[in-house]
Scaffold this motif. Sequence first.
Motif: not given
Length: 99
Positions: A24, A30, A27
């Motif tokens: 989770t 990223d 993200s």
Amino acid sequence: MVIEYIRYTVPADRADEFEQAYKTASSVLDGDPHCLAYEIARGVEEPEHYTARIEWDSVEGHEQGFRRSRRFGEFFAAVKPFFSGIDEMKHYDVRFGSR
């Protein structure tokens, strides 16, 4: 570039939860311009030990950029349940290596 190593001890019955928390949180990593790469590794001999290895553009980019970003709250909310299991959380300068 600096590498942040976060070493965790995670009880076996929470391993899946820990891995999902970092999936989770990934993200957010990223999408952050200061995060260059990351990996989460589980111990082979001692599977209750995990290491998060995060490459940052600089300590300042991590601490002043990422931690002050609006999305940091999302990252922190995902991994916070495991903060009591942190054995080490430090930055390191890479001296040499290979890829």
